[in-house]
Motif scaffolding. Structure first.
Motif, PDB file in Angstrom:
ATOM      1  N   LYS A  80       0.858  -1.193   0.000  1.00 56.55           N
ATOM      2  CA  LYS A  80       0.000   0.000   0.000  1.00 56.55           C
ATOM      3  C   LYS A  80       0.892   1.240   0.000  1.00 56.55           C
ATOM      4  CE  LYS A  80      -4.106  -1.819   2.146  1.00 56.55           C
ATOM      5  NZ  LYS A  80      -5.117  -1.594   3.161  1.00 56.55           N
ATOM      6  N   PRO A  81       1.101   1.813  -1.159  1.00 59.41           N
ATOM      7  CA  PRO A  81       1.994   2.992  -1.227  1.00 59.41           C
ATOM      8  C   PRO A  81       1.262   4.247  -0.741  1.00 59.41           C
ATOM      9  CG  PRO A  81       1.179   2.442  -3.406  1.00 59.41           C
ATOM     10  CD  PRO A  81       0.563   1.451  -2.485  1.00 59.41           C
ATOM     11  N   ASN A  82       0.920   4.246   0.533  1.00 54.85           N
ATOM     12  CA  ASN A  82       0.056   5.290   1.099  1.00 54.85           C
ATOM     13  C   ASN A  82       0.868   6.326   1.889  1.00 54.85           C
ATOM     14  OD1 ASN A  82       0.861   3.728   3.209  1.00 54.85           O
ATOM     15  ND2 ASN A  82      -1.139   2.857   3.650  1.00 54.85           N
ATOM     16  N   ARG A  83       0.148   7.097   2.652  1.00 49.84           N
ATOM     17  CA  ARG A  83       0.771   8.136   3.464  1.00 49.84           C
ATOM     18  C   ARG A  83       1.809   7.558   4.442  1.00 49.84           C
ATOM     19  NH1 ARG A  83       1.514  13.437   2.781  1.00 49.84           N
ATOM     20  NH2 ARG A  83      -0.360  14.517   2.152  1.00 49.84           N
ATOM     21  N   THR A  84       1.539   6.387   4.962  1.00 45.14           N
ATOM     22  CA  THR A  84       2.469   5.771   5.933  1.00 45.14           C
ATOM     23  C   THR A  84       3.839   5.553   5.273  1.00 45.14           C
ATOM     24  OG1 THR A  84       0.547   4.571   6.723  1.00 45.14           O
ATOM     25  CG2 THR A  84       2.662   3.834   7.561  1.00 45.14           C
ATOM     26  N   VAL A  85       3.808   4.970   4.066  1.00 44.91           N
ATOM     27  CA  VAL A  85       5.064   4.706   3.338  1.00 44.91           C
ATOM     28  C   VAL A  85       5.767   6.029   3.029  1.00 44.91           C
ATOM     29  CG1 VAL A  85       6.013   3.813   1.163  1.00 44.91           C
ATOM     30  CG2 VAL A  85       4.219   2.532   2.354  1.00 44.91           C
ATOM     31  N   ILE A  86       4.964   6.973   2.537  1.00 43.98           N
ATOM     32  CA  ILE A  86       5.558   8.269   2.152  1.00 43.98           C
ATOM     33  C   ILE A  86       6.137   8.974   3.394  1.00 43.98           C
ATOM     34  CG2 ILE A  86       5.038  10.550   1.151  1.00 43.98           C
ATOM     35  CD1 ILE A  86       2.820   8.958  -0.492  1.00 43.98           C
ATOM     36  N   THR A  97      18.482  -0.415   3.452  1.00 42.83           N
ATOM     37  CA  THR A  97      18.375  -1.250   4.664  1.00 42.83           C
ATOM     38  C   THR A  97      16.940  -1.297   5.220  1.00 42.83           C
ATOM     39  OG1 THR A  97      18.879   0.617   6.096  1.00 42.83           O
ATOM     40  CG2 THR A  97      20.755  -0.716   5.365  1.00 42.83           C
ATOM     41  N   THR A  98      16.068  -0.488   4.653  1.00 49.51           N
ATOM     42  CA  THR A  98      14.707  -0.440   5.215  1.00 49.51           C
ATOM     43  C   THR A  98      13.857  -1.624   4.749  1.00 49.51           C
ATOM     44  OG1 THR A  98      12.705   0.864   5.384  1.00 49.51           O
ATOM     45  CG2 THR A  98      13.914   1.108   3.381  1.00 49.51           C
ATOM     46  N   ASP A  99      12.905  -2.024   5.618  1.00 48.27           N
ATOM     47  CA  ASP A  99      12.013  -3.142   5.292  1.00 48.27           C
ATOM     48  C   ASP A  99      10.935  -2.764   4.296  1.00 48.27           C
ATOM     49  OD1 ASP A  99      13.385  -4.735   7.011  1.00 48.27           O
ATOM     50  OD2 ASP A  99      12.018  -4.412   8.712  1.00 48.27           O
ATOM     51  N   LEU A 100      10.788  -1.465   4.103  1.00 54.07           N
ATOM     52  CA  LEU A 100       9.726  -0.998   3.198  1.00 54.07           C
ATOM     53  C   LEU A 100       9.977  -1.400   1.757  1.00 54.07           C
ATOM     54  CD1 LEU A 100       9.135   2.765   4.101  1.00 54.07           C
ATOM     55  CD2 LEU A 100       7.540   0.887   4.396  1.00 54.07           C
ATOM     56  N   LEU A 101      11.266  -1.466   1.421  1.00 52.04           N
ATOM     57  CA  LEU A 101      11.616  -1.626   0.017  1.00 52.04           C
ATOM     58  C   LEU A 101      12.309  -2.962  -0.245  1.00 52.04           C
ATOM     59  CD1 LEU A 101      13.057   1.978  -0.446  1.00 52.04           C
ATOM     60  CD2 LEU A 101      10.713   1.219  -0.864  1.00 52.04           C
ATOM     61  N   VAL A 119      14.721   8.316  -7.897  1.00 47.82           N
ATOM     62  CA  VAL A 119      14.933   7.004  -7.249  1.00 47.82           C
ATOM     63  C   VAL A 119      13.782   6.060  -7.616  1.00 47.82           C
ATOM     64  CG1 VAL A 119      15.332   5.798  -5.058  1.00 47.82           C
ATOM     65  CG2 VAL A 119      16.034   8.192  -5.312  1.00 47.82           C
ATOM     66  N   SER A 120      14.157   4.876  -8.063  1.00 47.08           N
ATOM     67  CA  SER A 120      13.135   3.844  -8.352  1.00 47.08           C
ATOM     68  C   SER A 120      13.303   2.707  -7.361  1.00 47.08           C
ATOM     69  CB  SER A 120      13.321   3.296  -9.766  1.00 47.08           C
ATOM     70  OG  SER A 120      13.149   4.324 -10.690  1.00 47.08           O
ATOM     71  N   CYS A 121      12.212   2.323  -6.740  1.00 48.24           N
ATOM     72  CA  CYS A 121      12.276   1.228  -5.760  1.00 48.24           C
ATOM     73  C   CYS A 121      11.252   0.178  -6.139  1.00 48.24           C
ATOM     74  CB  CYS A 121      11.909   1.698  -4.364  1.00 48.24           C
ATOM     75  SG  CYS A 121      12.537   3.289  -3.921  1.00 48.24           S
ATOM     76  N   ILE A 122      11.447  -0.993  -5.588  1.00 53.34           N
ATOM     77  CA  ILE A 122      10.389  -2.015  -5.631  1.00 53.34           C
ATOM     78  C   ILE A 122       9.900  -2.141  -4.198  1.00 53.34           C
ATOM     79  CG2 ILE A 122       9.792  -4.426  -6.144  1.00 53.34           C
ATOM     80  CD1 ILE A 122      10.638  -3.013  -8.662  1.00 53.34           C
ATOM     81  N   LEU A 123       8.588  -1.920  -4.010  1.00 53.44           N
ATOM     82  CA  LEU A 123       8.048  -1.978  -2.645  1.00 53.44           C
ATOM     83  C   LEU A 123       7.962  -3.417  -2.156  1.00 53.44           C
ATOM     84  CD1 LEU A 123       5.102   0.572  -2.776  1.00 53.44           C
ATOM     85  CD2 LEU A 123       7.253   0.834  -1.567  1.00 53.44           C
ATOM     86  N   ASP A 124       8.228  -3.574  -0.875  1.00 50.12           N
ATOM     87  CA  ASP A 124       8.022  -4.891  -0.252  1.00 50.12           C
ATOM     88  C   ASP A 124       6.507  -5.125  -0.128  1.00 50.12           C
ATOM     89  OD1 ASP A 124       9.454  -7.086   1.484  1.00 50.12           O
ATOM     90  OD2 ASP A 124       7.656  -6.462   2.586  1.00 50.12           O
ATOM     91  N   GLY A 125       6.091  -6.403  -0.198  1.00 45.71           N
ATOM     92  CA  GLY A 125       4.658  -6.729  -0.129  1.00 45.71           C
ATOM     93  C   GLY A 125       3.975  -6.223   1.133  1.00 45.71           C
ATOM     94  N   GLY A 126       4.745  -6.059   2.196  1.00 46.60           N
ATOM     95  CA  GLY A 126       4.148  -5.633   3.474  1.00 46.60           C
ATOM     96  C   GLY A 126       4.157  -4.124   3.663  1.00 46.60           C
ATOM     97  N   ALA A 127       4.661  -3.397   2.695  1.00 44.41           N
ATOM     98  CA  ALA A 127       4.783  -1.944   2.853  1.00 44.41           C
ATOM     99  C   ALA A 127       3.421  -1.282   2.989  1.00 44.41           C
ATOM    100  CB  ALA A 127       5.534  -1.358   1.652  1.00 44.41           C
ATOM    101  N   GLY A 128       3.330  -0.404   3.976  1.00 43.05           N
ATOM    102  CA  GLY A 128       2.106   0.390   4.158  1.00 43.05           C
ATOM    103  C   GLY A 128       0.977  -0.327   4.870  1.00 43.05           C
ATOM    104  N   LYS A 129       1.220  -1.550   5.359  1.00 40.45           N
ATOM    105  CA  LYS A 129       0.125  -2.321   5.992  1.00 40.45           C
ATOM    106  C   LYS A 129       0.205  -2.266   7.516  1.00 40.45           C
ATOM    107  CE  LYS A 129      -0.307  -5.427   2.117  1.00 40.45           C
ATOM    108  NZ  LYS A 129       0.037  -6.711   1.570  1.00 40.45           N
TER     109      LYS A 129
END
Lengths: 215, 192
Positions: free
Chosen positions: B106-112, B159-163, B182-192
């Motif tokens: 969930k690339p939401n406010r939490t992730v940002i 090093t972050t778990d988000l990405l 910057v281009s990232c691939i989000l981790d499946g758990g990001a924003g949850k």
């Protein structure tokens, strides 16, 4: 000459035996055998009826469990589907989004929605194959929206759609900035506009009959 | 007249003896026939009793089988089983699809907010550019007056778990600050 017919003791005994055997044969042939056949036929019928009765008894014994399973499954299905919208026409989806976006004070410059929803075939994250859709009651309409507004509002809007609407999946978004003249003529002063392009999957639920009626 | 000839009692006795002999002879012949008939009657009775027993048994079974409430109950079970099979498939399919929907980050406010917090640690500002669910790609612009700040920020991001992964392709300097896409691939758990 006078004919005399005299039975000897031996003859009498033989006749006696023949009658004896004949009576026995008649009883066996015309009474016992049909009755035994009838008994066999009845036994067969009883066996079949017992099997049928056993099947019926088993089914009847299963009735409370079947009812409970049915209730549970319906409840489960309702709980699964509670977060999803019912199947709706594209203009209803348009109405829903228009009012949602207007409430947030953004300018919608483009909105498109697929005319007819399709059966949802969702590929899990980072997977290559979609999930099994046989029996699924989920349908998808693809939505594309272009919006203008300030950066923070657009981020909030995107975040709200992601977090608060489980029946929506934000498949993509792009936030861009473009500088253009206020009236678009090129003569007026230029301003920076923040634009948001949103791609959404709008999930709905319904029965195959409801889907056919929608088509 | 001879005295002997007028002894009626003797005559009677003799005649009775003769009759008894005849009766014994007939009884001797009748007994086996009577026994045979008796055996037949007993056999018939026994078989008829068996038939009656079985007929009664069958009648009870047929009464059960043809009982309308039993038939209705069985029909209800059949209908419920068919419906339950359909519902089970539907529930399983829906479950799979719901899980598939939930598997996305969930690339939401939490992730940002987390990215902004990480950026502020290194005096880097970020502006979100976009996201694609298909690839999990999440991109943003990182801006800082010092290029080394951006490098440190990128190292922190790794090093972050988000990405799941982080990549970037060079930087640009606009006279005031450095800018990196910057281009990232989000981790499946990001924003949850």
């Amino acid at each position: 000459m006078k004919m005399t017919f005299k039975l000897t003791k031996r003859d009498v005994f033989l006749i006696y035996v023949i009658i004896f055997v004949l009576v026995g044969f008649i009883f066996i042939r015309y009474f016992m055998t049909p009755m035994l056949d009838e008994i066999s036929a009845l036994d067969l019928e009883i066996d079949n009826a017992e099997v049928e009765q056993f099947d019926m008894q088993s089914k009847i014994a299963m009735l409370p469990a079947s009812r409970k399973t049915n209730e549970d499954l319906k409840k489960q299905l309702t709980e699964q589907m509670i977060e999803f919208y019912p199947l709706m026409e594209s203009y209803d989806i348009d109405k829903l989004f228009s009012s949602f976006l207007l409430e947030r004070g953004v300018l919608v410059t483009e909105f498109s929605v697929s005319a007819i929803p399709v059966k949802a075939a969702i590929v899990p994250y980072m997977a290559t194959e979609p999930t099994e859709t046989t029996g699924s009651s989920l349908y998808t309409s693809y939505i594309s929206i272009n919006i203008e507004g300030d950066y923070e509002t657009l981020l909030d809007l995107t975040s709200t759609l992601i977090d608060d609407y489980p029946s929506l999946c934000v498949t993509s978004y792009t936030i861009g900035r473009e500088i253009r003249s206020v009236d678009g003529s090129g003569n007026a002063p230029e301003e920076e506009y923040t634009t948001l392009s949103l791609g959404l999957d709008f999930y709905m639920t319904g029965t195959p009959e409801e889907y056919e009626a929608l088509k | 007249m001879n005295k002997k000839n007028v002894n009626f009692y003797l005559k009677f006795k003799q005649s009775q003896k003769k009759d008894n002999a005849v009766s014994a002879k007939y009884i001797k012949r009748i007994i086996p026939v009577a026994l045979l008939l008796l055996a037949c009657i007993l056999g018939f009775g026994y078989l008829q009793m068996n038939i009656n027993q079985r007929t009664d048994e069958l009648d009870i079974l047929i009464d059960y089988i043809e009982n309308q409430s039993n038939i209705d109950a069985c029909n209800e079970v059949d209908a419920l089983d068919a419906e339950n099979a359909f519902l089970s498939v539907a529930v399983a399919a829906n479950e799979g699809e719901i899980e598939a929907i939930k598997s996305y980050p969930k690339p939401n406010r939490t992730v940002i907010a987390e990215l902004i917090a990480l950026g502020s640690q290194h005096e880097v500002e970020i502006a979100v550019s976009g996201y694609s669910a298909l690839s999990g790609g999440f991109s943003f612009e990182a801006t800082s007056v010092e290029i080394m700040n951006i490098n440190r920020f990128i190292l922190t991001l790794q090093t972050t778990d988000l990405l799941y992964s982080v990549s970037y392709s060079g930087y640009t300097f606009n006279g005031e600050s450095y800018n990196v896409h910057v281009s990232c691939i989000l981790d499946g758990g990001a924003g949850k």
